[in-house]
Design an enzyme around this catalytic site. Structure first.
Site, PDB file in Angstrom:
ATOM      1  CG  ASP A   1      -2.014   1.000   1.171  1.00 32.21           C
ATOM      2  OD1 ASP A   1      -2.170   1.654   0.126  1.00 32.21           O
ATOM      3  OD2 ASP A   1      -2.746   1.144   2.176  1.00 32.21           O
TER       4      ASP A   1
ATOM      5  CG  ASP B   1      -3.147   3.835  -3.475  1.00 24.27           C
ATOM      6  OD1 ASP B   1      -4.094   3.050  -3.648  1.00 24.27           O
ATOM      7  OD2 ASP B   1      -3.130   4.681  -2.551  1.00 24.27           O
ATOM      8  CD  GLU B   2      -5.558  -1.087  -1.705  1.00 21.65           C
ATOM      9  OE1 GLU B   2      -5.243  -1.817  -0.748  1.00 21.65           O
ATOM     10  OE2 GLU B   2      -6.611  -0.414  -1.741  1.00 21.65           O
TER      11      GLU B   2
END
Length: 361
Positions: free
Chosen positions: A12, A110-111
């Site tokens: 993350d 974003d993860e």
């Protein structure tokens, strides 16, 4: 635990949009950077997409109405969402992750989850996670937090445990002890309202939840009670899903504070529609079906879909369809989560990019 001996990493990125903006303009370092809708001096609609950790010290957080963020931090640096910039940064990050795992599931910009069972042991997986963090720092100039665990849910909880720039490893025999003292809201899908409902039942920690009578949970939450009870006990059979064979693109936003405000909900749906349209174009795809998902306070979840007259990747057409599908949900009820999904795809490479599965209504 039913995990099949797997080792899963959840990667993350730390305050991703804000961090990319600081990388572009180093003069923003140390300042409360807030990325999202225009605050318009406190009268703006829409929400905070993300913010720097400096802004979080003032109580600002992602999913918060931008007007509330302005009340809390009027001196913050407010920036519009520059999605093409973030997409390029995300692609660089995902390329790094892909080199370190046989299977990767990107669940948002974003993860991602990585199946690193091939590492052979949790100490080896910890060393691999440290190497990934170092490579991202050196190659992209950004930091991330990583959780290592036998399953996806615990890995996600672990990645949030020591943010920012954290690394938390939870081996199979440590899962129960790791989860037990944490507040129930740490379980993915358990929000503020559900947490309040659980507290009314005398359940405050994940350990409390794991030891409670499942029939009481079913009586209160229906079938969703079974799933949260399993997760509280560390039972997580969900595997890391690669891109092959997946046929939808989706994005979701979970509000830290439930909202029934039509302007806020409409603004978020428009942002999500633009995001999925961008992801669609990046993969050279066109869609035929648009779906809007709404989760009210608690676990009550509904979806509405529309099949378009023809395949399209036009952001305007996707935004209009999503906005129309939202209208019946603007009924005064407080909303916890909202999402937009595109399916029935053609062309390019099909993939799934969602935070969690769309539940049927």
């Amino acid at each position: 635990m039913t995990t099949g001996g797997r080792i899963v990493l959840h990667v993350d990125m730390d305050s991703f949009f804000a961090s990319v903006e600081v990388r572009r303009d180093p003069s923003l370092t140390g300042k409360p950077v807030i990325v999202g809708a225009d605050p318009k001096g406190g009268a703006g609609r829409g929400v905070v997409s993300t913010c720097s950790y400096e802004a979080r010290r003032y109580g600002v957080h992602s999913g918060m109405p931008i007007s509330r963020a302005y009340d809390l931090c009027p001196h913050g640096v407010y920036l519009p969402v520059d999605r093409p910039l973030y997409v390029r940064a995300s692609e660089a990050i995902m390329a790094i992750l892909s080199r370190h795992a046989g299977r990767i599931e990107q669940v948002s910009i974003d993860e991602a989850y990585l199946d690193v069972t091939g590492a052979g042991s949790f100490p080896a997986a910890e060393a691999l996670a440290a190497a990934i963090k170092q490579e991202i720092r050196e190659a992209a100039g950004l930091t991330c937090s990583i959780g290592v665990a036998p399953g996806k849910a615990v890995a996600k909880i672990a990645s949030d445990y020591k943010k920012p720039d954290g690394l938390t490893v939870v081996s199979p025999d440590e899962v129960a002890g790791f989860l037990a003292p944490l507040p129930v809201e740490k379980i993915p899908g358990v929000g503020k309202k559900t947490g309040e409902d659980l507290r009314q039942m005398g359940i405050r920690t994940i350990g409390d939840l794991a030891s409670c009578d499942i029939q009481d949970l079913i009586a209160r939450f229906g079938r969703a009670g079974i799933q949260v009870h399993r997760l509280a006990r560390g039972i997580d059979d969900a595997g890391v899903q690669g891109r092959e064979g997946c046929k939808s693109v989706s994005r979701e936003t979970t509000f830290d504070e439930d909202t029934a405000d039509p302007g806020t909900l409409s603004g978020v749906v428009a942002e999500l529609a633009d995001a999925v349209a961008g992801a669609l174009a990046a993969d050279g795809l066109r869609c035929r079906t648009v779906t809007v998902k709404v989760r009210y306070s608690g676990f009550e979840t509904h979806t509405r879909s529309r099949t378009l007259p023809r395949f399209t990747a036009d952001p305007g057409a996707i935004r209009r369809a999503a906005s129309g599908l939202l209208l019946p949900f603007l009924n005064g009820r407080s909303v916890r989560l909202i999402g937009v999904r595109l399916s029935t795809l053609e062309g390019g490479r099909t993939r799934q990019a969602s935070i969690d599965e769309f539940l049927p209504s």
